[in-house]
Design an enzyme around this catalytic site. Structure first.
Site, PDB file in Angstrom:
ATOM      1  N   SER A 147      -3.369  72.941  -5.431  1.00 30.28           N
ATOM      2  CA  SER A 147      -4.354  71.847  -5.554  1.00 30.28           C
ATOM      3  C   SER A 147      -3.979  70.668  -4.650  1.00 30.28           C
ATOM      4  CB  SER A 147      -4.438  71.368  -7.014  1.00 30.28           C
ATOM      5  OG  SER A 147      -3.159  70.919  -7.450  1.00 30.28           O
ATOM      6  N   GLU A 166       3.354  75.731 -12.218  1.00 32.77           N
ATOM      7  CA  GLU A 166       3.013  74.571 -11.384  1.00 32.77           C
ATOM      8  C   GLU A 166       3.428  74.743  -9.920  1.00 32.77           C
ATOM      9  OE1 GLU A 166       1.104  72.104 -14.331  1.00 32.77           O
ATOM     10  OE2 GLU A 166       1.011  72.386 -12.172  1.00 32.77           O
ATOM     11  N   HIS A 198      -6.889  69.231 -10.164  1.00 32.86           N
ATOM     12  CA  HIS A 198      -5.591  69.893 -10.381  1.00 32.86           C
ATOM     13  C   HIS A 198      -5.733  70.965 -11.468  1.00 32.86           C
ATOM     14  CE1 HIS A 198      -1.245  70.382 -11.254  1.00 32.86           C
ATOM     15  NE2 HIS A 198      -1.710  70.561 -12.470  1.00 32.86           N
ATOM     16  N   HIS A 244      -5.292  75.553 -11.771  1.00 35.41           N
ATOM     17  CA  HIS A 244      -4.813  76.461 -12.826  1.00 35.41           C
ATOM     18  C   HIS A 244      -5.783  77.571 -13.201  1.00 35.41           C
ATOM     19  CE1 HIS A 244      -1.088  74.517 -14.222  1.00 35.41           C
ATOM     20  NE2 HIS A 244      -1.667  73.367 -13.968  1.00 35.41           N
TER      21      HIS A 244
HETATM   22  N1  HBI Z   1      -0.972  68.155 -21.390  1.00 38.28           N
HETATM   23  N2  HBI Z   1      -3.189  68.005 -20.707  1.00 38.28           N
HETATM   24  C1  HBI Z   1      -1.933  68.465 -20.492  1.00 38.28           C
HETATM   25  N3  HBI Z   1      -1.677  69.184 -19.387  1.00 38.28           N
HETATM   26  C2  HBI Z   1      -0.424  69.651 -19.133  1.00 38.28           C
HETATM   27  O1  HBI Z   1      -0.185  70.313 -18.113  1.00 38.28           O
HETATM   28  C3  HBI Z   1       0.613  69.351 -20.042  1.00 38.28           C
HETATM   29  C4  HBI Z   1       0.306  68.594 -21.174  1.00 38.28           C
HETATM   30  N4  HBI Z   1       1.271  68.297 -22.050  1.00 38.28           N
HETATM   31  C5  HBI Z   1       2.651  68.738 -21.883  1.00 38.28           C
HETATM   32  C6  HBI Z   1       2.866  69.504 -20.640  1.00 38.28           C
HETATM   33  N5  HBI Z   1       1.885  69.793 -19.796  1.00 38.28           N
HETATM   34  C7  HBI Z   1       4.250  69.964 -20.240  1.00 38.28           C
HETATM   35  O2  HBI Z   1       5.223  69.008 -20.590  1.00 38.28           O
HETATM   36  C8  HBI Z   1       4.599  71.292 -20.909  1.00 38.28           C
HETATM   37  O3  HBI Z   1       5.563  71.952 -20.120  1.00 38.28           O
HETATM   38  C9  HBI Z   1       5.143  71.060 -22.254  1.00 38.28           C
HETATM   39 FE    FE Z   2      -0.758  71.484 -14.122  1.00 36.61          FE
END
Ligand code: HBI
Ligand code: FE
Length: 288
Positions: free
Chosen positions: A192, A173, A127, A132
């Site tokens: 993904s 996303e 993913h 990304h």
């Molecule tokens: N941490 N590793 C990781 N990957 C993410 O996509 C991620 C995260 N922490 C918070 C988050 N995404 C979302 O809540 C953000 O929009 C803040």
């Molecule tokens: Fe993501």
């Protein structure tokens, strides 16, 4: 999504990064990556925004096996100043924003098991890296991701993370883009996923709505199943412009005074590409 307090995992650095330890991947883990990659690479070319395929090529992600973050980061750094760092899983919001604001994309190092091939709760390396990273090689999208990180740090200070998180959700996303009057995929959560890459474009079930920042930030989202609404941007340039030119402080105040919008709702003011039947969501709810 409001987060339970996460504890810094054993062995992770202050910024929650860990070594990717690429040599430790087993043949089975590399094979899982290849299986997921081939399935998507076969079905995406005429569905996904061309800039995504350009990123895959430029980052040499087309070669077999799980990508080595050091090699990936070297190429990515040259293209847009971004790098990919490994983390054990979800990191606290503030830290997530810090990393993005410094052009570091945090990626899980684990890969899903065959049983999890079509659904897993936390983002795995497929993913994060296949979904990304290719668009981080696109200069405009790379700027948008950094601007999002900087915006997140400001939002944190104003208690507005939940509203801002929706922007990430419905663009980074699960975003769709209109190119020459056709809708294309660009959101990582869609590209993904085999099933959602089909559903997001072909199904009559979900709404598809023209991007409107405030409307989008009022809209709830699904974390457990395909989206019931998607938002459509006209270009990455337009997305970047609409966000960096917005003063979010007054916008957050206005949002405080307005109610949330349900995942399946359509408003009179919406630019509607698809008035969804929601038949998929209803069938899922009936079988729940
Ligand atoms: N941490 N590793 C990781 N990957 C993410 O996509 C991620 C995260 N922490 C918070 C988050 N995404 C979302 O809540 C953000 O929009 C803040
Ligand atoms: Fe993501």
């Amino acid at each position: 999504m409001a987060q339970m307090t996460l504890e810094r995992p054993e062995g992770a650095a202050e910024d929650w990064t860990i070594p990717q330890d690429w040599d430790a991947y087993s043949p089975a883990e590399h094979a899982m990556w290849d299986r997921l990659f081939e399935r998507q690479a076969k079905m995406l070319p005429d569905r996904v925004v061309p800039e995504f395929m350009d990123g895959l090529d430029m980052l040499r992600m087309t070669k077999p096996g799980i990508p080595d973050f050091e090699e990936l980061s070297e190429r990515l750094m040259k293209a847009t100043g971004w790098q990919v760092v490994a983390v054990p899983g979800l990191v606290p919001d503030r830290l997530f924003f810090e990393h993005l604001a410094n052009r570091r994309f945090v990626a899980g190092r684990f890969i899903r098991t065959p049983e999890q091939i079509d659904y897993l709760q936390e983002p795995d390396i497929f993913h994060d890296v296949f979904g990304h990273v290719p668009l981080l090689a696109n200069p405009v999208f790379a700027d948008y991701m950094q601007a999002y990180g900087e915006g997140g740090l400001r939002a944190d200070g104003m208690g507005a993370i939940d509203h801002l998180a929706r922007l990430y959700w419905y663009t980074v996303e699960f975003g769709l883009i209109r190119q020459n009057d056709a809708l294309k995929l660009y959101g990582a959560g869609i590209v993904s996923s085999y099933g959602e890459s089909i559903y997001a474009l072909d199904s009559a079930s979900p709404n598809r709505i023209g991007f409107d920042l405030k409307r989008l930030m009022r809209t709830k989202y699904r974390i457990d199943d395909y989206q019931q609404s998607y938002f459509v941007i006209d270009s990455f340039e337009d997305l970047l412009k609409r966000t960096v030119e917005t003063d979010f402080a007054p916008l957050y105040r206005e949002l405080e005074a307005e109610s949330d919008i349900e995942v399946d709702a359509l408003l009179a003011q919406d630019k509607i590409y698809t008035r969804g039947t929601q038949s998929y969501a209803r069938a899922q709810a009936a079988n729940a």
